[in-house]
Design a protein around this motif. Sequence first.
Motif, PDB file in Angstrom:
ATOM      1  N   ALA A 151      36.320  -2.914  35.421  1.00 34.64           N
ATOM      2  CA  ALA A 151      37.690  -4.487  36.046  1.00 34.64           C
ATOM      3  C   ALA A 151      36.902  -4.954  37.295  1.00 34.64           C
ATOM      4  CB  ALA A 151      38.560  -3.579  35.583  1.00 34.64           C
ATOM      5  N   GLN A 152      36.582  -4.402  38.540  1.00 30.54           N
ATOM      6  CA  GLN A 152      37.166  -5.086  39.075  1.00 30.54           C
ATOM      7  C   GLN A 152      35.130  -5.499  39.534  1.00 30.54           C
ATOM      8  OE1 GLN A 152      38.976  -2.482  42.380  1.00 30.54           O
ATOM      9  NE2 GLN A 152      40.383  -1.835  40.571  1.00 30.54           N
ATOM     10  N   ARG A 153      34.561  -5.270  39.550  1.00 36.61           N
ATOM     11  CA  ARG A 153      33.672  -5.624  39.962  1.00 36.61           C
ATOM     12  C   ARG A 153      32.545  -6.588  39.403  1.00 36.61           C
ATOM     13  NH1 ARG A 153      32.749  -2.657  44.864  1.00 36.61           N
ATOM     14  NH2 ARG A 153      33.788  -0.542  44.346  1.00 36.61           N
ATOM     15  N   SER A 154      31.229  -7.050  39.507  1.00 37.02           N
ATOM     16  CA  SER A 154      30.855  -8.765  39.448  1.00 37.02           C
ATOM     17  C   SER A 154      29.753  -7.339  37.994  1.00 37.02           C
ATOM     18  CB  SER A 154      30.153  -9.015  40.128  1.00 37.02           C
ATOM     19  OG  SER A 154      29.217  -8.264  40.497  1.00 37.02           O
ATOM     20  N   VAL A 155      29.522  -8.262  37.317  1.00 39.23           N
ATOM     21  CA  VAL A 155      28.486  -8.150  36.698  1.00 39.23           C
ATOM     22  C   VAL A 155      26.666  -7.799  37.262  1.00 39.23           C
ATOM     23  CG1 VAL A 155      26.253  -8.999  34.832  1.00 39.23           C
ATOM     24  CG2 VAL A 155      28.953  -9.789  34.663  1.00 39.23           C
ATOM     25  N   LYS A 156      26.401  -7.637  38.524  1.00 34.36           N
ATOM     26  CA  LYS A 156      25.501  -7.441  39.242  1.00 34.36           C
ATOM     27  C   LYS A 156      25.934  -5.580  39.792  1.00 34.36           C
ATOM     28  CE  LYS A 156      23.667 -10.019  42.401  1.00 34.36           C
ATOM     29  NZ  LYS A 156      23.220 -10.849  43.401  1.00 34.36           N
ATOM     30  N   GLU A 157      27.430  -5.784  39.925  1.00 39.48           N
ATOM     31  CA  GLU A 157      27.257  -4.151  40.828  1.00 39.48           C
ATOM     32  C   GLU A 157      28.339  -3.406  39.554  1.00 39.48           C
ATOM     33  OE1 GLU A 157      30.569  -5.106  44.868  1.00 39.48           O
ATOM     34  OE2 GLU A 157      31.221  -5.822  42.738  1.00 39.48           O
ATOM     35  N   ARG A 158      28.139  -4.020  38.789  1.00 47.45           N
ATOM     36  CA  ARG A 158      28.613  -3.054  37.069  1.00 47.45           C
ATOM     37  C   ARG A 158      26.261  -2.753  36.826  1.00 47.45           C
ATOM     38  NH1 ARG A 158      31.252  -6.946  34.654  1.00 47.45           N
ATOM     39  NH2 ARG A 158      31.188  -6.829  33.368  1.00 47.45           N
ATOM     40  N   LEU A 159      25.639  -3.526  37.286  1.00 44.79           N
ATOM     41  CA  LEU A 159      24.698  -3.258  36.217  1.00 44.79           C
ATOM     42  C   LEU A 159      23.807  -2.248  37.550  1.00 44.79           C
ATOM     43  CD1 LEU A 159      22.034  -3.540  34.903  1.00 44.79           C
ATOM     44  CD2 LEU A 159      21.111  -5.707  36.396  1.00 44.79           C
ATOM     45  N   SER A 187      19.188  -4.098  25.720  1.00 43.16           N
ATOM     46  CA  SER A 187      20.835  -4.684  24.779  1.00 43.16           C
ATOM     47  C   SER A 187      21.879  -3.475  24.751  1.00 43.16           C
ATOM     48  CB  SER A 187      20.450  -5.212  23.273  1.00 43.16           C
ATOM     49  OG  SER A 187      19.692  -3.611  22.623  1.00 43.16           O
ATOM     50  N   ASP A 188      20.993  -2.432  24.822  1.00 45.98           N
ATOM     51  CA  ASP A 188      21.445  -1.242  24.795  1.00 45.98           C
ATOM     52  C   ASP A 188      22.588  -1.570  26.485  1.00 45.98           C
ATOM     53  OD1 ASP A 188      22.028   0.116  22.770  1.00 45.98           O
ATOM     54  OD2 ASP A 188      19.886   1.635  22.947  1.00 45.98           O
ATOM     55  N   LEU A 189      21.552  -1.903  27.641  1.00 49.86           N
ATOM     56  CA  LEU A 189      21.599  -1.702  28.737  1.00 49.86           C
ATOM     57  C   LEU A 189      23.068  -2.989  29.019  1.00 49.86           C
ATOM     58  CD1 LEU A 189      21.635  -0.134  31.727  1.00 49.86           C
ATOM     59  CD2 LEU A 189      19.348  -2.771  32.005  1.00 49.86           C
ATOM     60  N   ALA A 190      22.683  -3.991  28.395  1.00 49.99           N
ATOM     61  CA  ALA A 190      23.902  -4.867  28.363  1.00 49.99           C
ATOM     62  C   ALA A 190      24.432  -3.996  27.448  1.00 49.99           C
ATOM     63  CB  ALA A 190      23.503  -6.306  27.875  1.00 49.99           C
ATOM     64  N   ASN A 191      25.153  -3.515  26.701  1.00 49.82           N
ATOM     65  CA  ASN A 191      25.945  -2.912  26.248  1.00 49.82           C
ATOM     66  C   ASN A 191      26.819  -1.955  26.986  1.00 49.82           C
ATOM     67  OD1 ASN A 191      25.727  -4.990  23.854  1.00 49.82           O
ATOM     68  ND2 ASN A 191      24.928  -3.299  22.986  1.00 49.82           N
ATOM     69  N   MET A 192      26.526  -0.964  27.888  1.00 49.79           N
ATOM     70  CA  MET A 192      26.606  -0.539  28.817  1.00 49.79           C
ATOM     71  C   MET A 192      27.263  -1.522  29.928  1.00 49.79           C
ATOM     72  SD  MET A 192      24.086   2.640  29.287  1.00 49.79           S
ATOM     73  CE  MET A 192      25.483   3.835  30.207  1.00 49.79           C
ATOM     74  N   VAL A 193      27.134  -2.303  30.126  1.00 48.08           N
ATOM     75  CA  VAL A 193      27.223  -3.311  31.742  1.00 48.08           C
ATOM     76  C   VAL A 193      28.635  -3.569  31.309  1.00 48.08           C
ATOM     77  CG1 VAL A 193      26.774  -4.567  33.230  1.00 48.08           C
ATOM     78  CG2 VAL A 193      25.205  -2.963  32.659  1.00 48.08           C
ATOM     79  N   GLY A 194      28.191  -4.395  29.819  1.00 43.52           N
ATOM     80  CA  GLY A 194      29.878  -5.023  29.367  1.00 43.52           C
ATOM     81  C   GLY A 194      29.110  -6.543  29.454  1.00 43.52           C
ATOM     82  N   THR A 195      28.290  -7.188  29.189  1.00 41.64           N
ATOM     83  CA  THR A 195      27.521  -8.347  29.596  1.00 41.64           C
ATOM     84  C   THR A 195      26.562  -8.958  28.833  1.00 41.64           C
ATOM     85  OG1 THR A 195      26.499  -9.936  31.151  1.00 41.64           O
ATOM     86  CG2 THR A 195      25.703  -8.290  31.359  1.00 41.64           C
ATOM     87  N   GLY A 196      25.798 -10.627  28.489  1.00 35.32           N
ATOM     88  CA  GLY A 196      24.966 -10.661  28.007  1.00 35.32           C
ATOM     89  C   GLY A 196      23.513 -10.177  28.025  1.00 35.32           C
TER      90      GLY A 196
END
Length: 236
Positions: A151-159, A187-196
């Motif tokens: 909830a607090q991290r950017s997409v880059k950090e979440r990846l 697509s699976d990686l995106a679904n883990m990170v919560g982004t496109g």
Amino acid sequence: MSLTGLFPIDKWNFKSQSILHNLPQDECEHLYAHMQEQRYSKGEVVFREGAVASGIFFIRKGKIKKYQVDQQGKEQIIYVANAGELIGYHAILAEERYPDSAATLEESTIAFIPKEDFIFTLERSGTLSRRLLKALSHEFAVLTNSISVFAQRSVKERLAITLIVLRERFKAETAPGQEIMINISRSDLANMVGTGNENIVRFLTEFKSSGILTSHKRMICIKDIKQLVEMSGCGS
């Protein structure tokens, strides 16, 4: 390279591998009395969210994604389970339907243990009940940590965090001395990170240019784990 002292991996990984390890022989006999082993192709569904929970699943070989689907049909991958882990037991313990879905990320072999045999053994085994309680407590801590951090991290950090965790998942089946290859679709990686998907491709290209990783089609190899940990913002 080990993550010891670099990244708190225990905060991100469930610990269900040890639940069935070295149970007393008589308990194993009851638990495995009607066990059925089945091979699954890559991408095959093991069970679906909302289905009646008829038993638990022990992963003999392969990797399984646990996920939920939102109203728009988009997957949110909660966890990737490895060989040796149990899935599906939460619904049995809660006497509810499966709260999520499970599907294979690669060819897998999974043993199905009927609900009746699992409950029969659980009611008579102090060892099994203690291990399940410990596993569930740790899973709660992992999920709480994941929700808070994501909830607090950017997409880059979440990846970065996701790649570190996946590296440990795939490390378990990598021979000593060999490079750890993460085999997962974008697509699976995106679904883990919560982004496109487009964000995943963009940041993987950036990480590749920085020398953090190499990639070819589905395969990702982490070359600089220290730099990736720094990128995640979650170092020890």
